[in-house]
Scaffold this active site. Sequence first.
Site, PDB file in Angstrom:
ATOM      1  CG  ASP A   1      -1.894  -1.091   1.323  1.00 36.57           C
ATOM      2  OD1 ASP A   1      -1.477  -2.258   1.258  1.00 36.57           O
ATOM      3  OD2 ASP A   1      -3.110  -0.819   1.438  1.00 36.57           O
TER       4      ASP A   1
ATOM      5  CE1 TYR B   1      -9.999  -7.923   1.314  1.00 36.00           C
ATOM      6  CE2 TYR B   1      -9.111 -10.106   1.610  1.00 36.00           C
ATOM      7  CZ  TYR B   1      -9.058  -8.770   1.861  1.00 36.00           C
ATOM      8  OH  TYR B   1      -8.062  -8.298   2.659  1.00 36.00           O
TER       9      TYR B   1
ATOM     10  CG  ASP C   1      -5.179 -11.030   1.730  1.00 36.78           C
ATOM     11  OD1 ASP C   1      -4.223 -10.713   1.006  1.00 36.78           O
ATOM     12  OD2 ASP C   1      -5.552 -10.340   2.671  1.00 36.78           O
TER      13      ASP C   1
ATOM     14  NE  ARG D   1     -11.893  -8.299   5.773  1.00 39.71           N
ATOM     15  CZ  ARG D   1     -10.597  -8.000   5.605  1.00 39.71           C
ATOM     16  NH1 ARG D   1     -10.218  -7.183   4.639  1.00 39.71           N
ATOM     17  NH2 ARG D   1      -9.672  -8.512   6.401  1.00 39.71           N
TER      18      ARG D   1
ATOM     19  CD  GLU E   1     -10.033  -3.293   1.187  1.00 33.75           C
ATOM     20  OE1 GLU E   1     -11.114  -3.262   1.824  1.00 33.75           O
ATOM     21  OE2 GLU E   1      -9.078  -4.021   1.505  1.00 33.75           O
TER      22      GLU E   1
ATOM     23  CE1 TYR F   1      -6.142  -5.947   9.506  1.00 32.14           C
ATOM     24  CE2 TYR F   1      -4.231  -6.773  10.691  1.00 32.14           C
ATOM     25  CZ  TYR F   1      -5.035  -6.770   9.565  1.00 32.14           C
ATOM     26  OH  TYR F   1      -4.726  -7.589   8.507  1.00 32.14           O
TER      27      TYR F   1
HETATM   28  C1  9WN Z   1      -3.956  -8.528   5.325  1.00 41.00           C
HETATM   29  C2  9WN Z   1      -4.156  -3.272   3.349  1.00 41.00           C
HETATM   30  C3  9WN Z   1      -4.147  -4.733   2.938  1.00 41.00           C
HETATM   31  C4  9WN Z   1      -3.655  -4.931   1.491  1.00 41.00           C
HETATM   32  C5  9WN Z   1      -3.894  -6.353   0.995  1.00 41.00           C
HETATM   33  C6  9WN Z   1      -5.356  -6.702   1.192  1.00 41.00           C
HETATM   34  C7  9WN Z   1      -5.730  -6.546   2.670  1.00 41.00           C
HETATM   35  C8  9WN Z   1      -5.005  -7.512   4.864  1.00 41.00           C
HETATM   36  C9  9WN Z   1      -6.358  -7.880   5.453  1.00 41.00           C
HETATM   37  O1  9WN Z   1      -5.487  -5.223   3.090  1.00 41.00           O
HETATM   38  O2  9WN Z   1      -4.987  -7.509   3.430  1.00 41.00           O
HETATM   39  O3  9WN Z   1      -2.666  -8.120   4.931  1.00 41.00           O
HETATM   40  O4  9WN Z   1      -6.526  -7.721   6.661  1.00 41.00           O
HETATM   41  O5  9WN Z   1      -7.230  -8.336   4.729  1.00 41.00           O
HETATM   42  O6  9WN Z   1      -5.619  -7.981   0.751  1.00 41.00           O
HETATM   43  O7  9WN Z   1      -3.556  -6.446  -0.359  1.00 41.00           O
HETATM   44  O8  9WN Z   1      -2.283  -4.665   1.434  1.00 41.00           O
HETATM   45  O9  9WN Z   1      -4.847  -2.502   2.427  1.00 41.00           O
END
Ligand code: 9WN
Length: 466
Positions: free
Chosen positions: A52, A387, A194, A228, A431, A99
Amino acid sequence: MSSKNNLVMRAETALGAEVQLAARARHVLRQNDMGDWTCAAPNLYPHQWSWDSAFITIGLAHLSTRRAAKELLALFGHQWGTGKVPHIVFNSEAPPDSYFPGPEHWACAAASPDAPPAPPYTSCLCQPPVHAIAALRVWEVAERNGGEGVDEARAFLRQIYPKLLLWHGYLMTHRDPEGSGLVTIYHPWESGTDNSPRWDAALAAVEVGDLPSYPRYDLRHVANPSERPTSADYDRYIWLVKLIKKASCDETNIYRSHPFLVKDILFSAILVAANEALLKIAALVEAQDGDYTLIANWIARGHRGLDGSWDPELGLCLNYDLRAGTPLRALTVAGFAPLIAGRQSPERLEALIAALESSAFLGHPWLRWPVPPSTSPLQVGFHPRSYWRGPTWPVINWLLWWSLLRAGEPERAQRLRQASLQQLAFGGFGEYFDPFTGELLGANDQSWTAAVALDWLVADDLLIAA
Ligand code: 9WN
């Protein structure tokens, strides 16, 4: 009214809309600015994520090249002794229940002899290496702007270059002990995509043992849990983290025992493109002679790896499961890896474009705009709202746009840019988006989305060398 006046009015309205969109993108980046780093999104992602930050740097360059440089330097301030750039640098100020898995879950990573001083804690995973591409973008913008920013940008390149070299060196050694040209990932989070179906088969083979219950804070920040990963996915994610921690985050231990070891073609292709950027940076900072050969060899090795993953029937590349010893067959945007790596043969380029424009991707009749769904609607496991299983992701569109430009396909690149901007003008800086309805999904005000939008809106005149 004459048709000429009509045309002028339409052009002015379109320009006005772009100016407004750029102002909104700037606002998102400023709002998420934490000083010398940017949170990925206000609620869902209150920390600094690695890839990011690289995309954010690209956007920030248009606000201030100095601030953009700081973004990368802040991230690389937490680089591990091995050269690894952690996938998350945790914000010590974030509320503890914001988180999961948060800093306390990863605190053990700080016990590794290779970990940087903590706090702040970092995860011990990594993410695709967009950073050299971003660093070069800072230079390109500074050079275009002229003035004192040029010297400052050159000083930044001098500072970041050895760190980038170390980072790429880590990936080419620890993450490719076979010398295959392809990067091994230990966790789907490392891919950045992911819950993509490209990991389904490899993940299905991971047997989850005893797991204490854990919170899903992420579900509080989306309109619907279907946006998600599922709880079955999450159990596997958390289980893999547990195993990595048990292996003391040590590469040799992980390679020996870990159940999820996969060659990721998107990650590998980004590394090839990032090595091309690194080669240009090496010249700008007048690096020592040996570096050029080293980086050129990395690039050649990356191309060989991608060539070996090509599936002529699909016209795409495939990921490879090292544990099972089999390719992972899935129609996802990652398959366009050679396009992103660059310098492909005319035949390969033609095949890639045919796949991109086929009904599996841009030519699918139900798409709201011709922007690629992360997973093809023709793929088993496709889901338009879940997602990485179908929604469109603006950062992926940016990568493909940039790759088309480098491949000498400016018209196709321009069409992708226009469609992506239309989607953002309609949906906001989400997103990700439902490819059929255009509905915003996941987080609002996602920093990297605003960043790539800004680059699309103001970088038209930037010379992007092939
Ligand atoms: C886990 C932050 C990140 C991106 C990833 C995206 C998502 C995280 C999550 O968010 O991943 O690293 O908690 O789902 O898949 O690409 O860097 O934006």
